[in-house]
Design an enzyme around this catalytic site. Structure first.
Site, PDB file in Angstrom:
ATOM      1  N   TRP A  89       0.799  -1.177  -0.132  1.00 45.32           N
ATOM      2  CA  TRP A  89      -0.125  -0.023   0.053  1.00 45.32           C
ATOM      3  C   TRP A  89       0.792   1.395   0.009  1.00 45.32           C
ATOM      4  O   TRP A  89       0.556   2.226  -0.697  1.00 45.32           O
ATOM      5  CB  TRP A  89      -1.273  -0.038   0.848  1.00 45.32           C
ATOM      6  CG  TRP A  89      -2.104  -1.038   0.788  1.00 45.32           C
ATOM      7  CD1 TRP A  89      -2.301  -2.219   1.445  1.00 45.32           C
ATOM      8  CD2 TRP A  89      -3.010  -0.726  -0.215  1.00 45.32           C
ATOM      9  NE1 TRP A  89      -3.330  -2.836   0.674  1.00 45.32           N
ATOM     10  CE2 TRP A  89      -3.921  -2.056  -0.048  1.00 45.32           C
ATOM     11  CE3 TRP A  89      -3.352   0.103  -1.104  1.00 45.32           C
ATOM     12  CZ2 TRP A  89      -4.916  -2.610  -0.934  1.00 45.32           C
ATOM     13  CZ3 TRP A  89      -4.456  -0.059  -2.084  1.00 45.32           C
ATOM     14  CH2 TRP A  89      -5.077  -1.345  -1.887  1.00 45.32           C
ATOM     15  N   ASP A 122      -0.600   7.117   6.778  1.00 47.52           N
ATOM     16  CA  ASP A 122      -1.959   6.333   6.257  1.00 47.52           C
ATOM     17  C   ASP A 122      -2.167   5.256   7.368  1.00 47.52           C
ATOM     18  O   ASP A 122      -1.348   4.323   7.221  1.00 47.52           O
ATOM     19  CB  ASP A 122      -1.757   5.677   4.830  1.00 47.52           C
ATOM     20  CG  ASP A 122      -2.879   4.642   4.240  1.00 47.52           C
ATOM     21  OD1 ASP A 122      -3.898   4.591   5.025  1.00 47.52           O
ATOM     22  OD2 ASP A 122      -2.563   3.951   3.217  1.00 47.52           O
ATOM     23  N   LYS A 142     -11.783  -1.330   7.815  1.00 46.87           N
ATOM     24  CA  LYS A 142     -10.922  -2.444   8.636  1.00 46.87           C
ATOM     25  C   LYS A 142     -11.289  -2.502  10.032  1.00 46.87           C
ATOM     26  O   LYS A 142     -11.934  -3.156  10.746  1.00 46.87           O
ATOM     27  CB  LYS A 142      -9.543  -1.887   8.631  1.00 46.87           C
ATOM     28  CG  LYS A 142      -8.748  -1.504   7.318  1.00 46.87           C
ATOM     29  CD  LYS A 142      -8.791  -2.912   6.339  1.00 46.87           C
ATOM     30  CE  LYS A 142      -8.123  -2.533   5.164  1.00 46.87           C
ATOM     31  NZ  LYS A 142      -7.965  -3.657   4.131  1.00 46.87           N
TER      32      LYS A 142
END
Length: 366
Positions: free
Chosen positions: A105, A175, A199
């Site tokens: 990511w 992030d 999440k």
């Protein structure tokens, strides 16, 4: 379907607390104080304005932040933030922004940033297969960088930072999509935090962005309104029709964290217990289950492992599905097995998974 909710180890969207699901079930039919389904309540209603305000207040309370941080509830996921951050903070800068590449990511953020200016990747774990995180001595961090960007938890590789990186004089951009509100995080040391919800904190459709007051003082004024943090702040996250349902569920999750769990320190204790159980199962298996990440950098959110062969991994996934477990396949980029143990995944669910793992090992070593 209840066992699948209880035993949902998916990397995302993740499990939601049972008490929240029950409230959502009621709200889909009728929000008690409104008399309408949450799916049909106007985003311009007083009720939704109160939902936005309470969600912001709850997030600040959980993180110990004051009103010098703006709380935005945006759309587009973390992927949109890969672009919004550099178009706001990098355009026109002489010095490159610094990025740390620790996995799948954080790597996704790099090409988006390069569209808006120069960046420097100050450390990359790509050559070693993203099995570890950098030590501080490996990072050459500039005092002149417009910002430093990194990902706190890599869901694909199962890596997580247990410290805050960077120089205090350089804005930290992080992030935190996969470990946001899973533990205390010294949020006041970051200039901007972003986290998509699916999440730990809600269903897909909403992304939480925390912006420190003053960060945007030199931001461009010619950005499209939808991609302009300042316009979103002025509109109180209601610039256009927002994802009312997703934001409402996020509100319920923040209430759950505050009122039922008792805050992020207690949530962290529970998450550490869950991770300890799973990693103990790996470490005591005589390499039948091999962890992907080096021990000091193991994630408390995503336990990523391999078995001795691809055939055994496929058998593990097939048998675990029959046993009622869901979402244990590793990410397509790395394969293997991944058990994601986000906030709402209970300790008892992890205990059941470790028991299954021991049974599976005994079966295939006999």
């Amino acid at each position: 379907m209840k066992p699948l909710n209880i035993l949902n180890f998916s990397g995302g969207p993740g499990a939601l607390p049972e008490s929240v699901l029950l409230q959502v079930q009621q709200a889909i039919l009728e929000v008690p104080e409104v008399g309408l389904s949450v799916l049909g309540i106007s985003h311009r209603s007083d009720w939704f304005a109160a939902v936005l305000q309470e969600t912001e207040d709850n997030i600040r309370a959980l993180l110990g932040l004051g009103t010098d941080y703006h709380v935005l509830l945006l759309q587009g996921g973390a992927t949109q933030q890969f672009s919004m951050v550099p178009m706001t903070l990098l355009r026109g800068q002489k010095a490159p922004a610094q990025y740390i590449q620790t996995g799948y990511w954080s790597g996704k953020a790099l090409p988006e940033a390069r569209l808006h200016g120069d960046i420097e990747v100050v450390w990359s774990g790509q050559a070693s297969g993203y099995t570890r995180l950098p030590e501080d001595k490996e990072l050459s961090l500039s005092a002149n960088a417009p910002y430093l960007h990194y990902v706190s938890n890599e869901t694909v590789e199962g890596l997580q930072f247990n410290r805050v990186l960077g120089r205090d004089g350089v804005p930290r951009i992080c992030d935190m999509s996969s470990d946001f509100l899973s533990k205390p995080c010294e949020a006041e040391r970051f200039a901007l935090i972003y986290a998509h919800a699916q999440k730990n904190i809600g269903p897909a459709g909403v992304t939480v962005v925390l912006v420190q007051e003053g960060l945007l003082k030199d931001a461009p004024t010619d950005l499209p309104a939808f991609l302009d943090y300042q316009q979103q702040i002025k509109a109180h996250s209601n610039l256009n029709t927002p994802p009312v349902f997703s934001i409402y569920v996020t509100l319920l999750v923040t209430r759950w964290l505050l009122q039922e769990v008792g805050g992020l320190a207690k949530m962290d204790q529970i998450n550490r217990q869950k991770a300890a159980l799973l990693y103990q199962a790996l470490d005591d298996s005589d390499c039948f289950y091999r962890g992907r990440a080096v021990v000091p950098d193991r994630s408390l959110m995503n336990v990523v492992m391999t078995l001795p062969s691809v055939e055994l991994e496929q058998a593990f996934l097939a048998q675990s599905a029959l046993a009622g477990f869901s979402g244990l396949a590793g990410h397509r980029a790395v394969g293997g097995i991944r058990a994601s143990i986000y906030n709402a995944l209970s300790l008892s669910a992890v205990q059941r998974l470790t028991e299954f793992m021991w049974d599976f090992r005994r079966q295939h070593l006999a």
